[in-house]
Design a protein around this motif. Structure first.
Motif, short mmCIF file in Angstrom:
data_model
loop_
_atom_site.label_atom_id
_atom_site.label_comp_id
_atom_site.label_asym_id
_atom_site.label_seq_id
_atom_site.Cartn_x
_atom_site.Cartn_y
_atom_site.Cartn_z
N TYR A 31 1.34 -4.69 10.83
CA TYR A 31 2.63 -4.01 10.84
C TYR A 31 2.97 -3.47 9.45
O TYR A 31 2.57 -4.06 8.44
CB TYR A 31 3.75 -4.99 11.22
CG TYR A 31 3.74 -5.45 12.65
CD1 TYR A 31 4.46 -4.77 13.63
CD2 TYR A 31 3.03 -6.58 13.03
CE1 TYR A 31 4.46 -5.21 14.94
CE2 TYR A 31 3.02 -7.02 14.34
CZ TYR A 31 3.75 -6.33 15.29
OH TYR A 31 3.75 -6.76 16.59
N ARG A 32 3.77 -2.41 9.42
CA ARG A 32 4.30 -1.84 8.18
C ARG A 32 5.80 -2.04 8.18
O ARG A 32 6.49 -1.78 9.17
CB ARG A 32 3.97 -0.35 8.10
CG ARG A 32 4.52 0.32 6.82
CD ARG A 32 4.20 1.81 6.76
NE ARG A 32 4.82 2.50 7.88
CZ ARG A 32 4.16 3.27 8.75
NH1 ARG A 32 2.86 3.46 8.65
NH2 ARG A 32 4.80 3.85 9.75
N TYR A 33 6.34 -2.50 7.05
CA TYR A 33 7.77 -2.74 6.92
C TYR A 33 8.49 -1.44 6.62
O TYR A 33 8.11 -0.70 5.71
CB TYR A 33 8.02 -3.75 5.79
CG TYR A 33 9.46 -4.13 5.59
CD1 TYR A 33 10.20 -4.69 6.62
CD2 TYR A 33 10.07 -3.94 4.36
CE1 TYR A 33 11.52 -5.06 6.43
CE2 TYR A 33 11.39 -4.32 4.16
CZ TYR A 33 12.11 -4.88 5.20
OH TYR A 33 13.42 -5.23 5.01
N GLU A 34 9.55 -1.14 7.38
CA GLU A 34 10.31 0.09 7.23
C GLU A 34 11.67 -0.15 6.56
O GLU A 34 12.36 0.80 6.20
CB GLU A 34 10.53 0.76 8.60
CG GLU A 34 9.26 1.00 9.39
CD GLU A 34 8.31 2.02 8.77
OE1 GLU A 34 8.69 2.70 7.80
OE2 GLU A 34 7.18 2.13 9.25
N TYR A 62 2.72 -4.23 4.10
CA TYR A 62 1.99 -4.40 5.36
C TYR A 62 1.74 -5.89 5.56
O TYR A 62 1.50 -6.62 4.59
CB TYR A 62 0.65 -3.67 5.31
CG TYR A 62 0.79 -2.18 5.35
CD1 TYR A 62 0.57 -1.47 6.52
CD2 TYR A 62 1.17 -1.47 4.22
CE1 TYR A 62 0.70 -0.09 6.56
CE2 TYR A 62 1.31 -0.08 4.24
CZ TYR A 62 1.07 0.59 5.42
OH TYR A 62 1.21 1.96 5.45
N TYR A 105 0.86 -1.18 0.00
CA TYR A 105 0.00 0.00 0.00
C TYR A 105 0.89 1.23 0.00
O TYR A 105 1.78 1.34 0.84
CB TYR A 105 -0.91 -0.03 1.23
CG TYR A 105 -1.70 1.24 1.46
CD1 TYR A 105 -2.66 1.65 0.55
CD2 TYR A 105 -1.49 2.00 2.59
CE1 TYR A 105 -3.40 2.81 0.76
CE2 TYR A 105 -2.22 3.16 2.82
CZ TYR A 105 -3.17 3.56 1.90
OH TYR A 105 -3.89 4.69 2.11
N TRP A 111 10.08 -2.78 11.75
CA TRP A 111 8.65 -2.81 11.50
C TRP A 111 7.97 -1.84 12.45
O TRP A 111 8.41 -1.65 13.57
CB TRP A 111 8.08 -4.22 11.75
CG TRP A 111 8.60 -5.24 10.79
CD1 TRP A 111 9.80 -5.90 10.87
CD2 TRP A 111 7.98 -5.70 9.61
NE1 TRP A 111 9.94 -6.76 9.81
CE2 TRP A 111 8.83 -6.66 9.02
CE3 TRP A 111 6.76 -5.41 8.99
CZ2 TRP A 111 8.51 -7.32 7.85
CZ3 TRP A 111 6.45 -6.08 7.82
CH2 TRP A 111 7.31 -7.03 7.25
N GLN A 142 4.61 0.62 0.35
CA GLN A 142 5.14 -0.03 1.55
C GLN A 142 4.40 -1.33 1.81
O GLN A 142 3.21 -1.45 1.52
CB GLN A 142 5.01 0.88 2.77
CG GLN A 142 5.89 2.12 2.65
CD GLN A 142 5.86 2.93 3.92
OE1 GLN A 142 4.87 3.57 4.22
NE2 GLN A 142 6.96 2.91 4.66
#
Length: 103
Positions: free
Chosen positions: A64-67, A52, A47, A72, A50
């Motif tokens: 969670y969102r991956y950074e 998720y 999304y 995360w 990024q």
């Protein structure tokens, strides 16, 4: 992955043909100081560029969102298993993007 109390996330490198673990070094934990003993990564989607993930753990599901690297950010409620006012969520089995929004 799907393993009781030991879910993990891996990234594939198509050039070298190797896999790299991108979740926390402790199996079953996505991020440092995060919920432990997660059973499964139940869903993934991209999304706004990024990634998720949705997890599965009895009464403790999270998103969670991956950074990047092994970093995360939990984007669901601060309390595991809660999204808005709904509590006791066991799993986030699907994530989808529709109309420019994450569902």
């Amino acid at each position: 992955t799907n393993k009781a109390n030991a879910a993990e996330v891996y990234r594939y490198d198509g050039t070298s043909g190797s896999w790299t673990k991108v979740s926390n070094s402790t199996a079953g934990t996505i991020t440092t100081s995060g919920t432990a003993n997660i059973d499964m990564i139940a869903s993934m989607t991209v999304y706004n560029g990024q990634m998720y993930i949705g997890t599965e753990e009895t009464n403790a599901a999270e998103i969670y969102r991956y950074e990047g690297g092994t970093t995360w950010t939990k984007v669901s409620h601060a309390t595991a298993g809660r999204i808005l006012t709904l509590t006791g969520i066991d799993g986030v089995s699907s994530l989808a993007v529709y109309g420019g929004r994450l569902f």
